[in-house]
Design a protein around this motif. Structure first.
Motif, PDB file in Angstrom:
ATOM      1  N   LYS A  68       0.851  -1.200   0.000  1.00 13.88           N
ATOM      2  CA  LYS A  68       0.000   0.000   0.000  1.00 13.88           C
ATOM      3  C   LYS A  68       0.890   1.256   0.000  1.00 13.88           C
ATOM      4  O   LYS A  68       0.648   2.204  -0.750  1.00 13.88           O
ATOM      5  CB  LYS A  68      -0.910  -0.039   1.237  1.00 13.88           C
ATOM      6  CG  LYS A  68      -1.850   1.115   1.339  1.00 13.88           C
ATOM      7  CD  LYS A  68      -2.736   0.995   2.584  1.00 13.88           C
ATOM      8  CE  LYS A  68      -3.189   2.351   3.066  1.00 13.88           C
ATOM      9  NZ  LYS A  68      -2.195   3.162   3.724  1.00 13.88           N
ATOM     10  N   THR A  69       1.904   1.238   0.847  1.00 12.81           N
ATOM     11  CA  THR A  69       2.790   2.407   0.936  1.00 12.81           C
ATOM     12  C   THR A  69       3.636   2.533  -0.341  1.00 12.81           C
ATOM     13  O   THR A  69       3.894   3.639  -0.807  1.00 12.81           O
ATOM     14  CB  THR A  69       3.687   2.300   2.199  1.00 12.81           C
ATOM     15  OG1 THR A  69       2.890   1.822   3.283  1.00 12.81           O
ATOM     16  CG2 THR A  69       4.294   3.630   2.562  1.00 12.81           C
ATOM     17  N   ILE A  70       4.031   1.405  -0.892  1.00  9.76           N
ATOM     18  CA  ILE A  70       4.773   1.451  -2.162  1.00  9.76           C
ATOM     19  C   ILE A  70       3.911   2.151  -3.219  1.00  9.76           C
ATOM     20  O   ILE A  70       4.361   3.053  -3.923  1.00  9.76           O
ATOM     21  CB  ILE A  70       5.167   0.029  -2.646  1.00  9.76           C
ATOM     22  CG1 ILE A  70       6.271  -0.545  -1.748  1.00  9.76           C
ATOM     23  CG2 ILE A  70       5.612   0.046  -4.111  1.00  9.76           C
ATOM     24  CD1 ILE A  70       6.721  -1.946  -2.105  1.00  9.76           C
ATOM     25  N   ARG A  71       2.641   1.736  -3.312  1.00  6.70           N
ATOM     26  CA  ARG A  71       1.747   2.323  -4.337  1.00  6.70           C
ATOM     27  C   ARG A  71       1.559   3.819  -4.095  1.00  6.70           C
ATOM     28  O   ARG A  71       1.571   4.608  -5.040  1.00  6.70           O
ATOM     29  CB  ARG A  71       0.389   1.607  -4.341  1.00  6.70           C
ATOM     30  CG  ARG A  71       0.492   0.250  -4.989  1.00  6.70           C
ATOM     31  CD  ARG A  71      -0.873  -0.355  -5.325  1.00  6.70           C
ATOM     32  NE  ARG A  71      -0.682  -1.778  -5.541  1.00  6.70           N
ATOM     33  CZ  ARG A  71      -0.888  -2.722  -4.632  1.00  6.70           C
ATOM     34  NH1 ARG A  71      -1.363  -2.410  -3.444  1.00  6.70           N
ATOM     35  NH2 ARG A  71      -0.647  -3.978  -4.894  1.00  6.70           N
ATOM     36  N   GLU A  72       1.427   4.171  -2.820  1.00  6.75           N
ATOM     37  CA  GLU A  72       1.250   5.594  -2.482  1.00  6.75           C
ATOM     38  C   GLU A  72       2.488   6.399  -2.922  1.00  6.75           C
ATOM     39  O   GLU A  72       2.363   7.453  -3.557  1.00  6.75           O
ATOM     40  CB  GLU A  72       1.054   5.701  -0.960  1.00  6.75           C
ATOM     41  CG  GLU A  72       0.500   7.022  -0.503  1.00  6.75           C
ATOM     42  CD  GLU A  72       0.352   7.061   1.024  1.00  6.75           C
ATOM     43  OE1 GLU A  72       0.101   6.007   1.656  1.00  6.75           O
ATOM     44  OE2 GLU A  72       0.511   8.163   1.582  1.00  6.75           O
ATOM     45  N   GLY A  73       3.659   5.882  -2.622  1.00  9.15           N
ATOM     46  CA  GLY A  73       4.899   6.576  -3.009  1.00  9.15           C
ATOM     47  C   GLY A  73       5.061   6.617  -4.515  1.00  9.15           C
ATOM     48  O   GLY A  73       5.451   7.646  -5.092  1.00  9.15           O
ATOM     49  N   MET A  74       4.743   5.494  -5.170  1.00 12.96           N
ATOM     50  CA  MET A  74       4.895   5.429  -6.632  1.00 12.96           C
ATOM     51  C   MET A  74       3.937   6.383  -7.338  1.00 12.96           C
ATOM     52  O   MET A  74       4.264   6.936  -8.399  1.00 12.96           O
ATOM     53  CB  MET A  74       4.678   3.994  -7.130  1.00 12.96           C
ATOM     54  CG  MET A  74       5.832   3.068  -6.848  1.00 12.96           C
ATOM     55  SD  MET A  74       7.390   3.656  -7.532  1.00 12.96           S
ATOM     56  CE  MET A  74       7.028   3.587  -9.262  1.00 12.96           C
TER      57      MET A  74
END
Ligand SMILES: Cc1ncc(COP(=O)(O)O)c(C=O)c1O
Length: 404
Positions: free
Chosen positions: A384-390
């Motif tokens: 989830k955090t990866i997607r948010e950062g990406m």
């Protein structure tokens, strides 16, 4: 007009601290998982991990429990005494890398100083002139004199000469120049290299180069030192980056991710090499104290858990594939490189402004080698955090336009 908190903090920095760092306009006061919170309690996605240090993210319970418990028991007693925490951390390193001996330090540069000194004792055991160390262009090994002299980047060494003698810098990934040097120079005791040049712009060693370099080292009785300060401790999806290349180094150096934020480094060597540090030849007051090694044990236990490093590899693969796909829509992107969660995006212009834009948008990234945006989040980051950062990063890359 009301003074912003960050301006007051920046003013105090200017007043009280050396001005050797180019700081970005944020002061983090709290962290949670892969998020950081600034002086105004604003939340940021952390794609930087404090230069690949916060391996388990912020507030990881296994790590903070170990630190609290150790702080309650004993912080420091010195290397005049045995240490259960050092023993345990070293055992994990032997199990996760190769069987050998470990010496703990406080930082990466100190680990490399240790490696350089050890290599010299090894070389001088056969001839007093055998102290040359081959290192490579574009490399970064630290800022103390030995490690700085090993560093290939001119900008790191500028102004500090005379440097330590005995370092030879050859072009990275050029096997012919290495062969020529080793054949013509009998005074080489070691070859020292990163396998991904981190500060040099996430530049990977060619597999063929390093496999042949290892063979040449064996033929000439020369030590192979791999600087794992940035790449080690699971960052690339294996405990050490050398494990992707099928080689057997003699000395490894670690720091950054090892303590998950508590300063600790290490030098790890085969027993037959480690023996050259006889009693009294090398040491440090703080290196590997109880607190530092308790943190290292917690990190190493977590990293060593079944499936942990596979997850790092999978998350890295996901980010890289997203970035490669983004190239179509964001011509600013020249190349995507890296392994695991050690990723570099080379762009067509200096990246400093882009790093500031990302910070404004709530994402912490970093630029190295002027044009390479580094993505190296905590190894524990969730999807989830990866997607948010990406999502933030993609918007910024696309918004930059560019390309020809
Ligand atoms: C590959 C490598 N070696 C050594 C160092 C120096 O480590 P430290 O800053 O802990 O002294 C670094 C730091 O960036 C590094 O990336």
């Amino acid at each position: 007009m009301k003074t912003r908190k960050i301006d007051t903090i920046a003013a105090d920095d200017g007043k009280y601290l050396f001005q050797n760092y180019g700081r970005l306009p944020a002061c983090f006061i709290r962290g949670e998982g892969s998020y950081l919170f600034d002086q105004d309690n604003r939340r940021y996605v952390d794609f930087f991990a404090g230069i690949a240090v916060s391996s388990l993210g912020h507030g990881n319970s296994a790590l903070t429990r170990a630190i609290h418990a150790q702080a309650d028991r004993l912080l420091h007693s010195s290397n005049w005494f045995f240490s259960r925490e050092q023993n345990e951390a070293a055992r994990h390193i032997s199990e996760l890398a190769f069987p050998g001996k470990t010496l703990f330090t406080n930082s990466g540069t100190e680990a490399n100083e240790g490696a350089i000194k050890l290599a010299r004792l090894f070389g001088k055991a056969t001839s007093p002139e055998r102290y040359h160390i081959i290192a490579f262009t574009g490399s970064f090994h630290g800022r103390t004199f030995g490690a700085m002299s090993a560093t290939g980047q001119e900008k790191t060494r500028k102004g500090f000469d005379p440097l330590l003698p005995g370092f030879i810098h050859l072009p990275y990934n050029d096997i012919d120049s290495l062969r020529k040097e080793l054949e013509g120079n009998g005074n080489v005791c070691a070859v020292m290299t990163e396998l991904i040049q981190g500060e040099g712009g996430i530049k990977l060693a060619d597999k063929e180069f390093i496999v042949r370099a290892e063979k040449l080292c064996r033929e000439h009785g020369v030590l192979l030192i791999i600087d794992e300060v940035q790449t080690g401790i699971g960052r690339t999806g294996k405990f050490c980056v050398y494990q992707h290349f099928g080689i057997k180094p003699d000395i490894l150096t670690f720091a950054k991710g090892l303590g998950g934020g508590v300063p600790v480094g290490a030098l790890h060597a085969r027993a037959e090499v480690a023996k050259y540090f006889e009693k009294g030849t090398h040491g440090t007051t703080f290196g590997g104290n109880h607190l530092a090694c308790a943190a290292a044990v917690a990190v190493l236990k977590t990293i060593g858990k079944k499936g942990f490093m596979d997850q790092v590899a999978r998350k890295g693969e996901y980010i890289r594939s997203q970035l490669v796909a983004l190239k179509e829509k964001a011509p600013i992107i020249r190349e995507v490189r890296g392994m695991g969660l050690h990723i570099g995006v080379e762009i067509d212009r200096p990246g400093a402004e882009l790093v500031k834009k990302a910070l404004d948008a709530g994402l912490v990234i970093n630029c190295t080698a002027e044009k390479v945006i580094r993505v190296m989040p905590p190894l524990t980051i969730d999807m989830k955090t990866i997607r948010e950062g990406m999502a933030i990063l993609s918007k910024i890359f696309i918004g930059e336009g560019g390309g020809i």
